[in-house]
Structures are given as C-alpha cells and as structure tokens.
Scaffold this motif. Structure first.
Motif, PDB file in Angstrom:
ATOM      1  N   ILE A  47      17.963 -11.119   7.860  1.00 23.49           N
ATOM      2  CA  ILE A  47      16.690 -10.738   7.251  1.00 23.49           C
ATOM      3  C   ILE A  47      16.840  -9.420   6.493  1.00 23.49           C
ATOM      4  O   ILE A  47      17.491  -8.490   6.983  1.00 23.49           O
ATOM      5  CB  ILE A  47      15.601 -10.560   8.342  1.00 23.49           C
ATOM      6  N   TRP A  48      16.210  -9.364   5.331  1.00 22.08           N
ATOM      7  CA  TRP A  48      16.109  -8.110   4.582  1.00 22.08           C
ATOM      8  C   TRP A  48      14.670  -7.930   4.110  1.00 22.08           C
ATOM      9  O   TRP A  48      14.044  -8.872   3.629  1.00 22.08           O
ATOM     10  CB  TRP A  48      16.987  -8.133   3.331  1.00 22.08           C
ATOM     11  N   ASN A  49      14.156  -6.722   4.257  1.00 24.37           N
ATOM     12  CA  ASN A  49      12.912  -6.298   3.624  1.00 24.37           C
ATOM     13  C   ASN A  49      13.307  -5.375   2.484  1.00 24.37           C
ATOM     14  O   ASN A  49      13.898  -4.321   2.727  1.00 24.37           O
ATOM     15  CB  ASN A  49      12.016  -5.521   4.601  1.00 24.37           C
ATOM     16  N   LEU A  50      12.976  -5.767   1.273  1.00 24.27           N
ATOM     17  CA  LEU A  50      13.309  -4.945   0.111  1.00 24.27           C
ATOM     18  C   LEU A  50      12.039  -4.562  -0.614  1.00 24.27           C
ATOM     19  O   LEU A  50      11.161  -5.410  -0.845  1.00 24.27           O
ATOM     20  CB  LEU A  50      14.240  -5.703  -0.838  1.00 24.27           C
ATOM     21  N   LEU A  51      11.949  -3.293  -0.964  1.00 27.82           N
ATOM     22  CA  LEU A  51      10.791  -2.847  -1.733  1.00 27.82           C
ATOM     23  C   LEU A  51      10.676  -3.673  -3.006  1.00 27.82           C
ATOM     24  O   LEU A  51      11.683  -3.962  -3.667  1.00 27.82           O
ATOM     25  CB  LEU A  51      10.925  -1.362  -2.088  1.00 27.82           C
ATOM     26  N   ARG A  52       9.463  -4.052  -3.342  1.00 31.53           N
ATOM     27  CA  ARG A  52       9.238  -4.871  -4.537  1.00 31.53           C
ATOM     28  C   ARG A  52       9.603  -4.070  -5.773  1.00 31.53           C
ATOM     29  O   ARG A  52       9.206  -2.918  -5.922  1.00 31.53           O
ATOM     30  CB  ARG A  52       7.796  -5.310  -4.598  1.00 31.53           C
ATOM     31  N   GLN A  53      10.344  -4.697  -6.640  1.00 27.20           N
ATOM     32  CA  GLN A  53      10.835  -4.040  -7.841  1.00 27.20           C
ATOM     33  C   GLN A  53      10.047  -4.495  -9.061  1.00 27.20           C
ATOM     34  O   GLN A  53      10.577  -5.081  -9.987  1.00 27.20           O
ATOM     35  CB  GLN A  53      12.323  -4.356  -8.019  1.00 27.20           C
ATOM     36  N   ASP A  54       8.766  -4.218  -9.046  1.00 26.20           N
ATOM     37  CA  ASP A  54       7.919  -4.647 -10.162  1.00 26.20           C
ATOM     38  C   ASP A  54       7.442  -3.468 -10.997  1.00 26.20           C
ATOM     39  O   ASP A  54       6.465  -3.556 -11.707  1.00 26.20           O
ATOM     40  CB  ASP A  54       6.733  -5.454  -9.641  1.00 26.20           C
ATOM     41  N   GLY A  55       8.164  -2.365 -10.913  1.00 29.96           N
ATOM     42  CA  GLY A  55       7.803  -1.190 -11.697  1.00 29.96           C
ATOM     43  C   GLY A  55       6.664  -0.379 -11.117  1.00 29.96           C
ATOM     44  O   GLY A  55       6.088   0.456 -11.803  1.00 29.96           O
ATOM     45  N   ALA A  56       6.309  -0.606  -9.859  1.00 34.83           N
ATOM     46  CA  ALA A  56       5.214   0.131  -9.230  1.00 34.83           C
ATOM     47  C   ALA A  56       5.567   1.614  -9.172  1.00 34.83           C
ATOM     48  O   ALA A  56       6.631   1.972  -8.649  1.00 34.83           O
ATOM     49  CB  ALA A  56       4.939  -0.410  -7.839  1.00 34.83           C
TER      50      ALA A  56
END
Length: 163
Positions: A47-56
C-alpha cells in the motif's frame, strides 16, 4: 527483523502487509522471506498513500517544506518512483489485483506539524533547522487553513497477490 529477514516462524501468517515502505526493501530477498513466513494460501498486500499531484498549492507548499528542511535530502520521496514496475516484478508471474482510492487528512496546526515530524528525515526539536521548519509550517498553515484545518488529499494504491 527486517523485511528480508523477519525472524518470524515459517508458514505462520495469512497476510503480509507493507505500507509506505516496499520501495526500501530488497524485493528479491523479501519475496523469499515473505514466501517463507506465509502459509500456502497467504497473500501480500502493498500500500502507498501519495499526495495528490493535481497542482494544489497546499501540496506544493507542504512538499517545499519537506525538500527545504530535510536532514537527509536523498530520502525525500521521488515522485517518479517506479512503483508499478517494482510491484509487478515482485508478484511475478502475475499481480492478482490492484485498487486505487482517494482519501484525505484534515489537520489542525499541531496535526500538520506532527505529520511533518513523523517523517524520519525531518529535523527534530534538537536540530538547528527545527525552528525554521516549524515557522515555515505555521506560515503554510496560516495561508491555507479554513476553520482551523488544512486538508491533504491522497491517492491510495493497493496491490495484492501471492509472491
């Protein structure tokens, strides 16, 4: 023990789970070890939780803190980690399943500082750059908080199969 040598008993477990860590393992050695400790019907879940990379902007500011204050910069995760190739190779000849979910962490200032400080390569209270890191986190929190909270959005990747 380690992922490659757990010191656990043979054929003892139905599941082995690794969250946020598999990319640090020696995949070939831990595959042998996981096979050893698992019962014949056993599964491995990665499992990995990765910060969303949508330019936030909050994510960009948060990651800037990590890059700017890391005491061991080489440990800051590479967004281009070749996770899928590692996992499919580990589960050869075939990965049984994959799921992706979204989730989030809502944090007050203490929670955000705790999240930052839970990362092994960030400066702890006795480190000279600790105060600067805390100040940067307070500034980011002040800029992006709403009703006393900031929200970090994640994509969760779950891979499972039999090694």
């Amino acid at each position: 023990g380690t992922a490659e040598n757990t010191t656990l008993g043979e054929a003892t477990f139905d599941f082995v789970t690794a969250a946020q860590a598999f990319h640090w393992f020696d995949a070939d050695k831990c595959r042998i070890e996981f096979q050893r400790v698992l019962r014949n019907s056993g599964w491995v879940v990665l499992i990995w939780n990765l910060l969303r990379q949508d330019g936030a902007p909050l994510v960009e500011a948060y990651e800037k803190i990590l890059r700017s204050f890391a005491t061991e910069p080489e440990k800051v995760p590479d967004r281009n980690i070749r996770r899928h190739e590692m996992v499919t190779s580990f589960f050869r000849p075939e990965l049984s399943g994959f799921r992706q979910f979204t989730n989030e962490q809502r944090l007050d200032l203490q929670g955000l500082l705790g999240r930052i400080l839970s990362t092994s390569y960030m400066p702890q209270s006795n480190h000279p750059s600790h105060r600067g890191m805390v100040s940067a986190a307070e500034q980011v929190f002040g800029e992006y908080q709403s009703k006393g909270l900031v929200t970090l959005e994640y994509d969760t990747f779950v891979y499972f199969g039999k090694p």
